[in-house]
Design a protein around this motif. Structure first.
Motif, PDB file in Angstrom:
ATOM      1  N   HIS A  30       0.795  -1.212   0.000  1.00  0.00           N
ATOM      2  CA  HIS A  30       0.000   0.000   0.000  1.00  0.00           C
ATOM      3  C   HIS A  30       0.835   1.272   0.000  1.00  0.00           C
ATOM      4  O   HIS A  30       0.308   2.359   0.115  1.00  0.00           O
ATOM      5  CB  HIS A  30      -0.936   0.002   1.226  1.00  0.00           C
ATOM      6  N   GLN A  31       2.156   1.172  -0.124  1.00  0.00           N
ATOM      7  CA  GLN A  31       2.962   2.381  -0.140  1.00  0.00           C
ATOM      8  C   GLN A  31       4.142   2.246  -1.087  1.00  0.00           C
ATOM      9  O   GLN A  31       4.664   1.167  -1.296  1.00  0.00           O
ATOM     10  CB  GLN A  31       3.478   2.692   1.277  1.00  0.00           C
ATOM     11  N   ALA A  32       4.517   3.392  -1.673  1.00  0.00           N
ATOM     12  CA  ALA A  32       5.686   3.399  -2.542  1.00  0.00           C
ATOM     13  C   ALA A  32       6.929   3.196  -1.698  1.00  0.00           C
ATOM     14  O   ALA A  32       7.034   3.690  -0.583  1.00  0.00           O
ATOM     15  CB  ALA A  32       5.766   4.724  -3.294  1.00  0.00           C
ATOM     16  N   THR A  33       7.894   2.466  -2.215  1.00  0.00           N
ATOM     17  CA  THR A  33       9.100   2.157  -1.466  1.00  0.00           C
ATOM     18  C   THR A  33      10.322   2.395  -2.330  1.00  0.00           C
ATOM     19  O   THR A  33      10.376   1.948  -3.474  1.00  0.00           O
ATOM     20  CB  THR A  33       9.092   0.679  -1.018  1.00  0.00           C
ATOM     21  N   TYR A  64       9.429   0.810  -5.770  1.00  0.00           N
ATOM     22  CA  TYR A  64       8.210   0.058  -6.047  1.00  0.00           C
ATOM     23  C   TYR A  64       7.000   0.846  -5.560  1.00  0.00           C
ATOM     24  O   TYR A  64       7.065   1.525  -4.519  1.00  0.00           O
ATOM     25  CB  TYR A  64       8.239  -1.296  -5.327  1.00  0.00           C
ATOM     26  N   THR A  65       5.915   0.746  -6.307  1.00  0.00           N
ATOM     27  CA  THR A  65       4.668   1.340  -5.849  1.00  0.00           C
ATOM     28  C   THR A  65       3.479   0.573  -6.412  1.00  0.00           C
ATOM     29  O   THR A  65       3.502   0.152  -7.566  1.00  0.00           O
ATOM     30  CB  THR A  65       4.556   2.823  -6.263  1.00  0.00           C
ATOM     31  N   PRO A  66       2.434   0.382  -5.595  1.00  0.00           N
ATOM     32  CA  PRO A  66       1.165  -0.061  -6.160  1.00  0.00           C
ATOM     33  C   PRO A  66       0.498   1.132  -6.825  1.00  0.00           C
ATOM     34  O   PRO A  66       0.856   2.284  -6.563  1.00  0.00           O
ATOM     35  CB  PRO A  66       0.380  -0.528  -4.928  1.00  0.00           C
ATOM     36  N   VAL A  67      -0.447   0.887  -7.701  1.00  0.00           N
ATOM     37  CA  VAL A  67      -1.148   1.958  -8.416  1.00  0.00           C
ATOM     38  C   VAL A  67      -2.642   1.634  -8.431  1.00  0.00           C
ATOM     39  O   VAL A  67      -3.026   0.515  -8.777  1.00  0.00           O
ATOM     40  CB  VAL A  67      -0.636   2.101  -9.870  1.00  0.00           C
ATOM     41  N   ASN A  68      -3.453   2.602  -8.051  1.00  0.00           N
ATOM     42  CA  ASN A  68      -4.906   2.427  -8.129  1.00  0.00           C
ATOM     43  C   ASN A  68      -5.322   2.554  -9.594  1.00  0.00           C
ATOM     44  O   ASN A  68      -5.186   3.629 -10.182  1.00  0.00           O
ATOM     45  CB  ASN A  68      -5.603   3.494  -7.281  1.00  0.00           C
ATOM     46  N   PRO A  69      -5.838   1.471 -10.203  1.00  0.00           N
ATOM     47  CA  PRO A  69      -6.170   1.524 -11.632  1.00  0.00           C
ATOM     48  C   PRO A  69      -7.521   2.168 -11.921  1.00  0.00           C
ATOM     49  O   PRO A  69      -7.895   2.277 -13.094  1.00  0.00           O
ATOM     50  CB  PRO A  69      -6.180   0.049 -12.023  1.00  0.00           C
ATOM     51  N   GLU A  70      -8.240   2.550 -10.893  1.00  0.00           N
ATOM     52  CA  GLU A  70      -9.563   3.174 -11.042  1.00  0.00           C
ATOM     53  C   GLU A  70     -10.549   2.237 -11.746  1.00  0.00           C
ATOM     54  O   GLU A  70     -11.450   2.690 -12.455  1.00  0.00           O
ATOM     55  CB  GLU A  70      -9.472   4.504 -11.783  1.00  0.00           C
ATOM     56  N   ARG A  71     -10.355   0.949 -11.544  1.00  0.00           N
ATOM     57  CA  ARG A  71     -11.229  -0.062 -12.120  1.00  0.00           C
ATOM     58  C   ARG A  71     -10.910  -1.391 -11.455  1.00  0.00           C
ATOM     59  O   ARG A  71     -10.050  -1.472 -10.576  1.00  0.00           O
ATOM     60  CB  ARG A  71     -11.062  -0.166 -13.643  1.00  0.00           C
ATOM     61  N   ASP A  72     -11.597  -2.434 -11.850  1.00  0.00           N
ATOM     62  CA  ASP A  72     -11.327  -3.759 -11.313  1.00  0.00           C
ATOM     63  C   ASP A  72      -9.864  -4.124 -11.571  1.00  0.00           C
ATOM     64  O   ASP A  72      -9.357  -3.890 -12.674  1.00  0.00           O
ATOM     65  CB  ASP A  72     -12.253  -4.777 -11.996  1.00  0.00           C
ATOM     66  N   PRO A  73      -9.161  -4.693 -10.583  1.00  0.00           N
ATOM     67  CA  PRO A  73      -7.729  -4.989 -10.772  1.00  0.00           C
ATOM     68  C   PRO A  73      -7.438  -6.154 -11.694  1.00  0.00           C
ATOM     69  O   PRO A  73      -6.272  -6.424 -11.994  1.00  0.00           O
ATOM     70  CB  PRO A  73      -7.242  -5.280  -9.352  1.00  0.00           C
ATOM     71  N   GLY A  74      -8.475  -6.849 -12.163  1.00  0.00           N
ATOM     72  CA  GLY A  74      -8.227  -7.923 -13.119  1.00  0.00           C
ATOM     73  C   GLY A  74      -7.763  -9.210 -12.466  1.00  0.00           C
ATOM     74  O   GLY A  74      -8.319  -9.628 -11.439  1.00  0.00           O
ATOM     75  N   PRO A  75      -6.725  -9.865 -13.018  1.00  0.00           N
ATOM     76  CA  PRO A  75      -6.324 -11.203 -12.559  1.00  0.00           C
ATOM     77  C   PRO A  75      -5.570 -11.176 -11.228  1.00  0.00           C
ATOM     78  O   PRO A  75      -4.345 -11.294 -11.178  1.00  0.00           O
ATOM     79  CB  PRO A  75      -5.422 -11.703 -13.701  1.00  0.00           C
ATOM     80  N   THR A  76      -6.316 -11.042 -10.135  1.00  0.00           N
ATOM     81  CA  THR A  76      -5.688 -10.988  -8.807  1.00  0.00           C
ATOM     82  C   THR A  76      -4.955 -12.283  -8.483  1.00  0.00           C
ATOM     83  O   THR A  76      -4.010 -12.285  -7.688  1.00  0.00           O
ATOM     84  CB  THR A  76      -6.740 -10.710  -7.725  1.00  0.00           C
ATOM     85  N   TRP A  77      -5.391 -13.406  -9.104  1.00  0.00           N
ATOM     86  CA  TRP A  77      -4.716 -14.679  -8.861  1.00  0.00           C
ATOM     87  C   TRP A  77      -3.314 -14.704  -9.461  1.00  0.00           C
ATOM     88  O   TRP A  77      -2.514 -15.575  -9.133  1.00  0.00           O
ATOM     89  CB  TRP A  77      -5.550 -15.820  -9.430  1.00  0.00           C
ATOM     90  N   ILE A  78      -3.007 -13.734 -10.340  1.00  0.00           N
ATOM     91  CA  ILE A  78      -1.665 -13.639 -10.914  1.00  0.00           C
ATOM     92  C   ILE A  78      -0.816 -12.637 -10.131  1.00  0.00           C
ATOM     93  O   ILE A  78       0.244 -12.986  -9.614  1.00  0.00           O
ATOM     94  CB  ILE A  78      -1.726 -13.237 -12.405  1.00  0.00           C
ATOM     95  N   HIS A  79      -1.287 -11.380 -10.045  1.00  0.00           N
ATOM     96  CA  HIS A  79      -0.454 -10.355  -9.402  1.00  0.00           C
ATOM     97  C   HIS A  79      -0.721 -10.195  -7.911  1.00  0.00           C
ATOM     98  O   HIS A  79       0.038  -9.516  -7.211  1.00  0.00           O
ATOM     99  CB  HIS A  79      -0.599  -9.003 -10.116  1.00  0.00           C
TER     100      HIS A  79
END
Length: 340
Positions: A5-8, A65-80
């Motif tokens: 949840h935070q850039a590192t 590293y940083t997570p990014v809010n895609p402003e939509r469904d995150p898609g394949p959560t089972w992958i990333h």
């Protein structure tokens, strides 16, 4: 383990140079990049990004590293592994664009299947009314081919194993970038010893991007891949290859994996040399089709509106369509042929 949840940012102490005589024309620095995304279509979004900055000789300077809010469904959560809840408080791409750009500026972008990462990054900058400060990219798949490394395939884990690099968290942007940085350094030094010209490609900025729904169906309906190379008429002889040893498992299912034996056709220009792209597909166990028929599993084209017979037949038959970036990304994990 880094929190999602935070850039590192982490500074890395200087490392001992390998003492390899260095070609004068090699770049002055590299940015090894990995992005995880909501999908493979041109309108999909980045959900996390990582950059390892390297010196001219491939030594690590720092990583970020940083997570990014895609402003939509995150898609394949089972992958990333990133869920909507995990990304709810993450920064938007526009909020990390400046820091991301600072880490890319003046460096060659290095990635595994670099055309995919570059196009995803370029489209995000276009959405933010900016241009990514990258002039050249280097694909580690092309570099390993140029070095003639004895690899069974060109997956990241195979390249990592060849150089004894441990993969700790596959499909996490930071770990994938670390693995690639550690595998790139000996590749770069081997290229330098051989005085091998690096396979550098120019990065053209994206000026538009599709606003339609994601997926191959959207592309088949006419969604245009932003920043793709314009189609030029022409004819090229097909390379003679041995027959594909696997039976055709049928059509590619949007959102799924490529499967050995699938019949894949290509149309129009590609940013990676067409013959190299076809070689990669063949080595992964795919059948390279010279034309489109009802049996074709997938058409790969950067311009699904081009006036070519292959595009017209794909539209008539309802053949799934992917652009080059999405296709090369899928080549990383081709499923084995089903047992007969």
């Amino acid at each position: 383990m880094l929190e999602d949840h935070q850039a590192t940012t982490v500074e890395v102490p200087g490392q001992q140079s390998a003492g390899v005589p260095w070609p004068s024309g090699y770049p002055g620095g590299y940015a090894v990049v990995d992005v995880e995304t909501t999908g493979l279509a041109p309108d999909d979004r980045i959900v996390s990004a990582a950059v390892y900055r390297l010196t001219a000789r491939g030594e690590v300077e720092d990583h970020w590293y940083t997570p990014v809010n895609p402003e939509r469904d995150p898609g394949p959560t089972w992958i990333h592994g990133l869920t909507s809840a995990m990304l709810a408080d993450a920064p938007l791409f526009g909020q990390i664009a400046e820091e991301f750009a600072r880490r890319l500026e003046g460096r060659v972008l290095v990635a595994h299947n670099a055309v995919f990462d570059w196009k995803m990054i370029a489209r995000e900058y276009a959405r933010a009314d900016r241009v990514a400060p990258v002039e050249q990219r280097l694909c580690t798949i092309q570099l390993s081919k140029a070095l003639r490394l004895p690899l069974a395939n060109h997956r990241l884990e195979t390249l990592a194993a060849h150089f004894g690099v441990e993969q700790r968290r596959a499909h996490h942007a930071l770990d994938d970038a670390r693995v690639l940085a550690e595998a790139f350094r000996p590749s770069l030094q081997q290229a330098a010893r051989l005085r091998l010209p690096l396979p550098l490609l120019t990065c053209l900025p994206v000026t538009d991007w599709p606003q339609t729904a994601s997926g191959a169906a959207g592309a088949a309906a006419g969604g245009r891949s932003g920043g793709g190379t314009a189609w030029r008429p022409g004819w090229r002889a097909s390379k003679r290859r041995p027959p594909c040893p696997y039976p055709n498992p049928g059509r590619y299912e949007p959102g799924g994996r490529l499967v050995q034996g699938m019949r894949v056709a290509f149309s129009g220009d590609t940013s990676v040399d067409r013959e190299l792209l076809e070689d990669q597909a063949f080595e992964a166990g795919l059948h390279i089709a010279g034309s489109v028929s009802r049996l074709t599993s997938l058409l790969v084209t950067n311009d699904p509106q081009a006036p070519t017979s292959k595009v017209a037949k794909a539209r008539a038959y309802g053949t799934p369509v992917l652009d080059e970036a999405a296709f090369t990304h899928l080549l990383r994990e081709v499923a084995p042929a089903p047992e007969v």
